[in-house]
Design an enzyme around this catalytic site. Structure first.
Site, short mmCIF file in Angstrom:
data_model
loop_
_atom_site.label_atom_id
_atom_site.label_comp_id
_atom_site.label_asym_id
_atom_site.label_seq_id
_atom_site.Cartn_x
_atom_site.Cartn_y
_atom_site.Cartn_z
CE LYS A 25 34.11 8.79 80.18
NZ LYS A 25 33.55 7.65 79.42
CB THR A 26 32.29 9.91 74.72
OG1 THR A 26 31.87 9.41 75.99
CG2 THR A 26 31.94 8.91 73.65
CG ASP B 126 35.25 4.78 78.35
OD1 ASP B 126 35.72 5.73 79.00
OD2 ASP B 126 34.06 4.71 78.00
CD GLU B 127 33.43 5.28 82.68
OE1 GLU B 127 34.07 5.62 83.69
OE2 GLU B 127 32.46 5.92 82.24
CD GLN C 204 32.93 10.63 87.14
OE1 GLN C 204 31.78 10.32 86.89
NE2 GLN C 204 33.70 11.25 86.25
NE ARG D 179 26.91 11.97 87.73
CZ ARG D 179 27.85 11.84 86.81
NH1 ARG D 179 27.56 11.38 85.62
NH2 ARG D 179 29.10 12.20 87.07
#
Length: 675
Positions: free
Chosen positions: A32-33, A218-219, A249, A602
């Site tokens: 994503k980043t 973002d998010e 998420q 994770r």
């Protein structure tokens, strides 16, 4: 020209789609980043003014990482992009338009502790005992109302609501009035007030729509209704909004986040294009299969299926232990075994649904002398010694801050008791005075004991001296003189019994002084008010577990955004994961499933899911039921292990510990010999 060849096809599509609304559904670990940074750099390369790009996210850490990546790709032009958290952007806009917002040029921001103090005061005004009713829950209702852009709280009909509805309805207007009196805003105002401004002022709205032609969020799954409204107002008719997020998420519904914002993106931004990022670059195939199995049972979601080209890896291990102590010992023994493969302590993380679950894990790791940190405990900015010093500094910057004044009037003790303070408060109310002015008139306050007016006068003189000391611009020197005059170090040490605890308190005071010194080092002209504003925003930040050496222990909420080679997800049982409703609220099973999905994703290489067959609660041994999420794991991607067969014996753990200590002593001796 920067290199786009490292991007896969969906990532490249997301980068090059620059006009109109775009929703990038970025699965866990899907890069994503990287996509966000490349998209911003691509816009700049296509000739867009970098200052016309606004990129917002939720934490300073995420904003800083985004800033660095954009600058790496786009060079100097990348540094001109406005990259910020939502709240920092709201602070910037309110500072630009403070007159229109009815605020002074340097207004204060109430942090979480200040907000609770204000709510307590307002509860007392309506004769509600803050020992019988939780001020945090009242504040939560006020925050919820603000984020929904409501001007008042309307209690639910009789039989549907509770006492907190009625209390919040009464406290809300008083709380707002108290903020205005202190010329302050709270965190929710940093979004709600800009929304109000942009809604009512067409010229102002046009100004900021012209300034920012392209928005990137973002998010996005963590946005609330107020943040969505801000984005819509800034986007205008162009609607060049790129939202990056993952509905799978969305785990902050209890904070007011609305998963519907991402599920209904095309309703808010009609004609939106969707790009799905499903290739995972973090976890093995078996871990991803288990994650897909768990999350696929949620009906209200955007369909995605994570996959990897990295191979299946080891199957996920599922273990049922007799009790919580056995579960903890199993975790410790598996870490011992894996340490034998040469893994460092930082490879391991233990995740759980509730903070209370950490106790037996901590005890087992402590017994085995394994270094570990529990993340998400008492926050730095909640510590009494930190809040005491900040209260003095806030009062220097904003004399109207009655919360801070009330906090430090007798800190350190100077003989001004609660009864005297209450009488001064009553004098202030009776004569319509600011509290500080009422303190200045102490000799006129009725009912004060002999000597109290003189002590209050000395306190006011101290405040005046302190304020004068800060006018010269040497903030650090003035702050250090204040600490010395108050003898805060000695006061902090005297409040605890051990030297170690006293040193921690001293370190807390020094931490504030270092922060001020660092800020003034970066900008000699920084004002005390501006530094306090920035500090109030920073106080919301989560600590960074990745920065510590040792086994990480944390809740599932705290783990979001992190990754570890080896993860133990403990307490995978009904009423823990999924969790039973908290404070009488019905549990949200969809969100609990998303929490489990976050925990599973994770793990990079190895994942353990553990549970106890029974737990002791209030002295009774109660049987436990396996979590329904275990049933969703694909049969060929997990194995059930016998914790007794797997576990290292106490002798093996002791031998491992002894060996580790011997190795440490040898390295210390070697270091000493070459020093």
């Amino acid at each position: 020209m920067f290199d786009l060849s490292t991007l896969n096809a969906p990532q490249l599509d997301a980068v090059k789609t620059t006009d109109g609304p775009l929703l990038v559904l970025a699965g866990a670990g899907s890069g994503k980043t990287r996509v966000i940074a490349h998209r911003v750099a691509w816009l700049i390369q296509q000739g867009l003014d970098p200052a016309a790009i606004l990129a917002v996210t939720f934490t300073n850490k995420a904003a800083s990482e985004m800033r660095e990546r954009v600058a790496d790709l786009a060079g100097h032009a990348g540094t001109e992009v406005f990259v910020s958290t939502f709240h920092a952007f709201g602070l910037w806009l309110l500072s630009q338009e403070h007159t229109a917002a009815g605020l002074p040029r340097r207004f204060a921001i109430c942090d979480a502790g200040d907000q609770q103090s204000l709510v307590k005061r307002c509860m007392r005004e309506v004769k509600v005992d803050d020992r019988a009713f939780d001020p945090r829950r009242v504040l939560w209702q006020i925050s919820k109302a603000k984020n929904a852009l409501k001007k008042k709280i309307v209690p639910r009909p009789e039989g549907q609501g509770d006492d907190y509805d009625l209390i919040a309805a009464e406290v809300f207007p008083r709380y707002q009035l108290a903020l205005r009196a202190q010329r302050a805003v709270d965190f929710d105002d940093l979004i709600a007030r800009p929304v109000e401004l942009l809604k009512k002022d067409a010229a102002l709205r046009a100004k900021y729509q012209a300034r920012f032609s392209h928005l990137l969020v973002d998010e996005y799954q963590d946005t609330n209704l107020c943040q969505l409204e801000l984005l819509k107002l800034l986007a205008g008719e162009r609607k060049n909004v790129c939202a990056v997020g993952d509905d799978d998420q969305a785990i902050y519904g209890w904070r007011g986040a609305e998963v519907k914002n991402i599920l209904r993106y095309d309703r808010h931004f009609p004609g939106a294009k969707e790009v799905r990022l499903e290739q995972n670059y973090r976890s093995t195939g078996h871990i991803l299969a288990c994650a897909n199995g768990v999350i696929s049972k949620n009906a209200a979601r955007k369909p995605k299926k994570l996959w990897t080209s990295a191979g299946p890896g080891d199957p996920v291990r599922v273990a049922a232990c007799e009790g919580e102590e056995e579960e903890a010992r199993f975790v410790a023994s598996e870490i011992t075994r894996l340490r034998g493969e040469g893994r460092p302590w930082s490879h391991f993380a233990v995740l759980y649904r509730l903070n209370a679950q950490s106790r037996p894990i901590e005890e087992a790791l402590r017994e085995a002398q394994m270094p570990h940190q529990v993340h998400g405990g008492s926050a730095f900015f909640d510590r009494a010694e930190v809040r005491d010093l900040l209260a003095y500094l806030k009062l220097v910057a904003s004399p109207e801050d009655e919360n801070s004044l009330s906090r430090i009037v007798n800190v350190p003790p100077r003989g001004i008791g609660d009864t005297s303070v209450e009488k001064v408060h009553a004098h202030a109310v009776a004569h319509g005075l600011p509290l500080l002015e009422a303190f200045r008139q102490a000799e006129r306050v009725e009912g004060l004991t002999r000597g109290a007016p003189e002590k209050i006068a000395e306190f006011v003189a101290l405040l005046d001296r302190t304020r004068a000391a800060f006018t010269g611009g040497e903030l650090v020197a003035a702050a250090r003189r204040l600490v010395e005059e108050l003898d805060l170090y000695a006061y902090a040490r005297s409040s605890v019994s051990s030297a170690e605890a006293g040193q921690r308190k001293v370190d807390g005071i020094d931490g504030i002084l270092r922060s001020l010194e660092w800020s003034q080092g970066r900008d000699r002209k920084v004002s005390l008010a501006a530094w306090l504003q920035r500090l109030a925003l920073d106080s919301r930040e989560e600590e960074d577990p990745a920065a510590e050496e040792g086994i990480s222990l944390m809740t599932l909420h705290a783990s979001k955004g992190l990754e570890f080679p080896v993860v133990f997800l403990v307490g995978v049982e009904e009423d823990l994961l999924p969790c039973a409703g908290i404070q009488g609220e019905a549990r949200d099973l969809d969100e609990e499933r998303r929490l489990a999905y976050v925990g599973v994703t994770r793990a990079r290489e190895l994942l353990f899911l553990t549970r106890a067959k029974q737990r002791v609660k209030r002295g009774k041994v109660l049987p436990r039921t396996p979590s329904r999420f275990i049933e969703d794991l694909p049969a060929d991607s997990h194995v059930v292990v016998d914790p007794n067969a797997q576990a290292a014996t106490p002798a093996e753990i002791a031998a491992h510990t002894s060996s580790g200590l011997a190795d440490l002593r040898a390295r210390l001796a070697a270091a000493g010999g070459t020093g």
